[in-house]
Design an enzyme around this catalytic site. Structure first.
Site, PDB file in Angstrom:
ATOM      1  CB  CYS A   1      -1.958   6.585   2.278  1.00 52.05           C
ATOM      2  SG  CYS A   1      -3.250   5.687   3.151  1.00 52.05           S
TER       3      CYS A   1
ATOM      4  CD  GLU B   1      -2.859  -1.277   0.713  1.00 50.89           C
ATOM      5  OE1 GLU B   1      -3.436  -0.222   0.452  1.00 50.89           O
ATOM      6  OE2 GLU B   1      -3.230  -2.383   0.288  1.00 50.89           O
TER       7      GLU B   1
HETATM    8  P1  NAP Z   1       8.632   4.682   4.351  1.00 50.67           P
HETATM    9  O1  NAP Z   1       9.796   5.520   4.638  1.00 50.67           O
HETATM   10  O2  NAP Z   1       8.537   4.020   3.022  1.00 50.67           O
HETATM   11  O3  NAP Z   1       8.625   3.585   5.510  1.00 50.67           O
HETATM   12  C1  NAP Z   1       7.598   2.651   5.604  1.00 50.67           C
HETATM   13  C2  NAP Z   1       8.018   1.485   6.478  1.00 50.67           C
HETATM   14  O4  NAP Z   1       9.055   0.748   5.824  1.00 50.67           O
HETATM   15  C3  NAP Z   1       8.613   1.896   7.823  1.00 50.67           C
HETATM   16  O5  NAP Z   1       8.179   0.963   8.802  1.00 50.67           O
HETATM   17  C4  NAP Z   1      10.099   1.764   7.595  1.00 50.67           C
HETATM   18  O6  NAP Z   1      10.812   1.556   8.789  1.00 50.67           O
HETATM   19  C5  NAP Z   1      10.125   0.537   6.730  1.00 50.67           C
HETATM   20  N1  NAP Z   1      11.344   0.342   5.979  1.00 50.67           N
HETATM   21  C6  NAP Z   1      12.127   1.263   5.391  1.00 50.67           C
HETATM   22  N2  NAP Z   1      13.160   0.650   4.783  1.00 50.67           N
HETATM   23  C7  NAP Z   1      13.013  -0.682   5.002  1.00 50.67           C
HETATM   24  C8  NAP Z   1      13.771  -1.820   4.631  1.00 50.67           C
HETATM   25  N3  NAP Z   1      14.878  -1.721   3.927  1.00 50.67           N
HETATM   26  N4  NAP Z   1      13.346  -3.038   5.028  1.00 50.67           N
HETATM   27  C9  NAP Z   1      12.195  -3.148   5.756  1.00 50.67           C
HETATM   28  N5  NAP Z   1      11.466  -2.090   6.132  1.00 50.67           N
HETATM   29  C10 NAP Z   1      11.863  -0.873   5.753  1.00 50.67           C
HETATM   30  O7  NAP Z   1       7.277   5.461   4.550  1.00 50.67           O
HETATM   31  P2  NAP Z   1       6.831   6.400   5.760  1.00 50.67           P
HETATM   32  O8  NAP Z   1       7.664   7.628   5.698  1.00 50.67           O
HETATM   33  O9  NAP Z   1       6.785   5.658   7.046  1.00 50.67           O
HETATM   34  O10 NAP Z   1       5.343   6.713   5.358  1.00 50.67           O
HETATM   35  C11 NAP Z   1       4.963   7.727   4.472  1.00 50.67           C
HETATM   36  C12 NAP Z   1       4.561   7.187   3.139  1.00 50.67           C
HETATM   37  O11 NAP Z   1       3.672   6.092   3.300  1.00 50.67           O
HETATM   38  C13 NAP Z   1       3.798   8.201   2.292  1.00 50.67           C
HETATM   39  O12 NAP Z   1       4.347   8.205   1.012  1.00 50.67           O
HETATM   40  C14 NAP Z   1       2.367   7.681   2.268  1.00 50.67           C
HETATM   41  O13 NAP Z   1       1.643   7.989   1.107  1.00 50.67           O
HETATM   42  C15 NAP Z   1       2.537   6.214   2.423  1.00 50.67           C
HETATM   43  N6  NAP Z   1       1.388   5.606   3.067  1.00 50.67           N
HETATM   44  C16 NAP Z   1       0.596   4.776   2.361  1.00 50.67           C
HETATM   45  C17 NAP Z   1      -0.507   4.199   2.964  1.00 50.67           C
HETATM   46  C18 NAP Z   1      -1.409   3.270   2.215  1.00 50.67           C
HETATM   47  O14 NAP Z   1      -2.264   2.656   2.835  1.00 50.67           O
HETATM   48  N7  NAP Z   1      -1.261   3.135   0.951  1.00 50.67           N
HETATM   49  C19 NAP Z   1      -0.793   4.468   4.294  1.00 50.67           C
HETATM   50  C20 NAP Z   1       0.033   5.327   4.983  1.00 50.67           C
HETATM   51  C21 NAP Z   1       1.133   5.882   4.360  1.00 50.67           C
HETATM   52  P3  NAP Z   1      11.573   2.764   9.519  1.00 50.67           P
HETATM   53  O15 NAP Z   1      10.579   3.779   9.851  1.00 50.67           O
HETATM   54  O16 NAP Z   1      12.161   2.118  10.713  1.00 50.67           O
HETATM   55  O17 NAP Z   1      12.593   3.251   8.537  1.00 50.67           O
END
Ligand code: NAP
Length: 679
Positions: free
Chosen positions: A295, A256
């Site tokens: 999101c 997502e």
């Molecule tokens: P993100 O930086 O992509 O991180 C998402 C998750 O992935 C975090 O738990 C992060 O952990 C983890 N992660 C990062 N690198 C990883 C790796 N190499 N291996 C495993 N896990 C890893 O996103 P965010 O900043 O938290 O969230 C914002 C984004 O999410 C926005 O773009 C938003 O649109 C999107 N979003 C989408 C939805 C949906 O339902 N489609 C819902 C909410 C948000 P760490 O935090 O520990 O780095």
């Protein structure tokens, strides 16, 4: 100093190093430290597979549903604590309720679905039996069994409660243990949530684990039966999808990701209409709830070119009334972003968006803040942009994950659809219109690019949950840029955690394996009528045969007069003769069903409590006066109800004529009592 612990392999583990600081979004103070140093990722996955999985698979869907419900009630008791902690993420009370109550609502939603839509069994039989041979001795059936792995749930920072719960609920219901990996920035809230879950003792040990901090080598140890459910940015999704273990072992991977959701105002919705106000109100809500860190929030507001000035003014006026500041202040309508780095990220994206559009409201560098320090807290003004050249790339490509939206003009439904599709796949879209023709054209054009679409107008506004709210019974996810996944979506999401296997065999073998009687399997016609048997004494295949009974013309005429169903095929010989299907008068289908009930029933008081419906009813051969009806009623599926004194019994019902041809087939659904306790 609060140090977040992980809950793995049955115990809480503190990190082996000092970890990284996590900051209060409002004051900038340190809230906690986070690190996964020393957490044995391989061990945690093995523990889930070896301890959590077997226990969960031993429970039926109904038993799992009951535990989810108990957990939801338990968490509801601790809402206030979770709200308070949410404030540290920058969330207002309303934002916190969206996250916390929304998450608890998902648990209740799945508990109810599990009880109503899934059997009280450990596996799911899906769809109809497929005949595969002419003689009926070779048939096929789909069977869904829980994956033997762990559901690794990687969440985004913006919904620290709802995010993990919406993933946990369907996995748990499917019988698959979860390993929750929250986004670091707001992990202190998820960690408290998991503490509450573990302390409650409601879920079996191994059903939920938590890893706080970097996932390090977690994904390296995934195996073929594990599942990854990811929420976050498109960039991280791309990286994880290509991870050698995920790609090499065909690990089921659901993403997502972010998306540039649109809301489209219909040309009918001029100023002064209810729809015009709904559009402006909704846009402001979407920009300001969770400070736009949703999101599903509206990033592109498409409006008829002739209305763009009016819309800009209406939204500007509304945004001017939004108080930004410390979420603890009851007058504050919009809190802070999740952190200073997140604010910098949004400002960077805004710079790119401002190449294409000019601000109608808001200054990215300045905001009036109530009750907090504007610089130490991650505050940002809502910013509404207007891009008169809707064809520019930036608004369709750049996601500013904050209180930011761009107004774009369009001319005609086809252009609106084309612009919307330039988002290359979105989670949610809305069309605000009372014009059904416009709505149909836009919805059918938008649907292939969207996971969920809301048509908002005066008719549904009173009850609408709004553009931005994913709902447990409905699909949440979207094509393309939105990640290509489906996360929520009722029983669909449960089945996502199971393996579907096409099973081919003879009917008797299929009956033995699935526990559901398949036509072609021997029936057991018992001396005692099956309606005399308590649930525990009934076996699939137990059969009652009733009849024959001759249907007379008098019966048909009586039924027509008695019920008022004087349709010509039953009452007018000449007209019925001209009917190409009948060639003469025929009995009512409902007469056949009623006679069948009269033939199979065992009328005295007994274990059968009620007939609560028929399913799959088909009339297959016309019944003419003089025909003789026989009914064969066979116990097809027996489902004891958890915690109740009864269960459901589905009866295969076949009504045949004197030549043995089926005239009607259907399932009769009954409630049957369990044996009284004192027996
Ligand atoms: P993100 O930086 O992509 O991180 C998402 C998750 O992935 C975090 O738990 C992060 O952990 C983890 N992660 C990062 N690198 C990883 C790796 N190499 N291996 C495993 N896990 C890893 O996103 P965010 O900043 O938290 O969230 C914002 C984004 O999410 C926005 O773009 C938003 O649109 C999107 N979003 C989408 C939805 C949906 O339902 N489609 C819902 C909410 C948000 P760490 O935090 O520990 O780095």
């Amino acid at each position: 100093m609060v140090v977040l612990r992980s809950y793995v392999s049955g115990s809480w583990r503190a990190p082996e190093d000092e970890g990284e600081p996590l900051h209060d979004a409002v004051t900038g103070e340190e809230v906690a430290r986070i690190s996964s140093a020393g957490v044995d990722m391989r061990g945690a996955l093995e523990y889930g597979r070896e301890v959590g999985g077997p226990v969960l698979r031993g429970l039926t869907f109904h038993q799992r549903a009951a535990l989810l419900k108990a957990l939801a009630s338990h968490l509801r008791e601790h809402r206030e604590e979770l709200y308070a902690l949410s404030a540290r993420t920058g969330a207002t009370l309303a934002d916190a309720k969206f996250d916390v109550d929304g998450g608890i609502g998902v648990l209740f939603g799945y508990a109810s679905k599990g009880r109503r839509e899934l059997p009280n069994d450990t596996v799911l039989i899906e769809g109809d039996v497929e005949p595969l041979g002419r003689g009926g001795t070779f048939v096929g059936q789909h069977l869904c069994t829980p994956s033997r792995g762990v559901a690794v749930q990687i969440n985004a920072f913006n919904f620290p409660v709802w995010g993990p719960l919406e993933k946990l609920a369907p996995a748990f219901l499917a019988g698959v243990p979860s390993l929750v990996k929250p986004a670091s920035r707001t992990a202190y809230l998820t960690a408290r949530l998991v503490e509450l879950v573990v302390e409650s003792g409601i879920l079996p040990e191994g059903a939920v684990q938590l890893v706080c901090g970097a996932p390090r080598d977690l994904l390296d140890h995934l195996t073929e039966q594990d599942i990854v459910a990811f929420t976050g940015s498109a960039a991280t999704a791309r990286r994880l999808r290509a991870h050698p273990a995920v790609a090499g072992r065909s690990v089921r991977f659901n993403a997502e990701a972010d998306s540039l959701n649109c809301s489209i105002l219909g040309p009918d919705a001029a100023p002064g209409t209810r729809e015009f106000d709904l559009f402006a109100d909704q846009l402001v809500t979407e920009m300001t709830v969770k400070a736009g860190q949703k999101c599903t929030a509206i990033r592109r507001a498409l409006v008829p070119a002739a209305l763009i000035d009016d819309v800009a003014e209406a939204v500007r006026d509304r945004l001017a009334r939004v108080t930004v500041g410390n979420p603890a202040d009851p007058d504050v309508r919009m809190g802070a972003l999740a952190g200073l780095d997140q604010r910098e990220e949004v400002r960077r994206s805004l710079k790119a968006l401002m190449d294409a559009g000019r601000p109608v409201f808001g200054d990215p560098e300045h905001v009036e803040v109530v009750g907090a320090d504007a610089e130490r807290g991650a505050f940002l003004s809502p910013v509404l942009l207007r891009a008169d050249d809707a064809g520019r790339a930036e608004p369709h490509e750049v996601e500013a994950f904050g209180p930011v939206s761009t107004l774009l003009p369009y001319e005609g439904a086809a252009a609106a659809v084309e612009l919307a599709a330039r988002g290359r796949g979105s989670l949610a879209g809305s069309v605000v219109t009372g014009d059904a023709e416009f709505a149909r054209e836009v919805v059918l054009g938008l649907a292939p690019w969207h996971g969920r679409l809301l048509v908002l107008n005066a008719e549904d506004a009173g009850e609408s949950t709004g553009h931005g709210s994913p709902l447990p019974p409905l699909v949440h996810g979207g094509p393309g840029r939105a990640g290509g996944g489906e996360e929520l979506g009722g029983v669909r999401a449960v089945v996502h955690h199971m393996r579907r296997t096409a099973l081919q065999s003879g009917p008797a073998m299929l009956t033995s394996i699935t526990g559901r009687w398949v036509p072609g399997t021997d029936r057991t016609v018992t001396a005692e009528h099956p309606f005399r048997r308590y649930l525990e004494d009934l076996r699939v295949g137990d059969t009652a045969v009733g009849g024959p009974r001759t249907v007379t013309l008098g019966d048909v005429e009586h039924f027509a007069e008695f019920t008022g169903d004087t349709f010509y095929a039953h009452t007018d010989e000449e007209a019925a003769r001209a009917n190409p299907f009948f060639g003469g008068r025929v009995a009512h289908g409902y007469l056949v069903v009623s006679f069948a009930a009269g033939l199979f029933v065992e009328p005295s008081p007994g274990p059968v409590l009620a007939n609560y419906g028929l399913e799959r009813l088909r009339f297959l051969t016309p019944v003419k006066p003089g025909d003789e009806l026989t009914v064969t009623l066979t116990a097809k599926q027996i489902s004891p109800r958890e915690g109740a004194e009864y269960g459901e019994v589905r009866w295969d019902t076949d009504v045949t004529n004197q030549e043995g041809a089926s005239v009607a087939k259907y399932d009769v659904l009954t409630l049957v009592a369990k044996r009284p306790k004192h027996d």
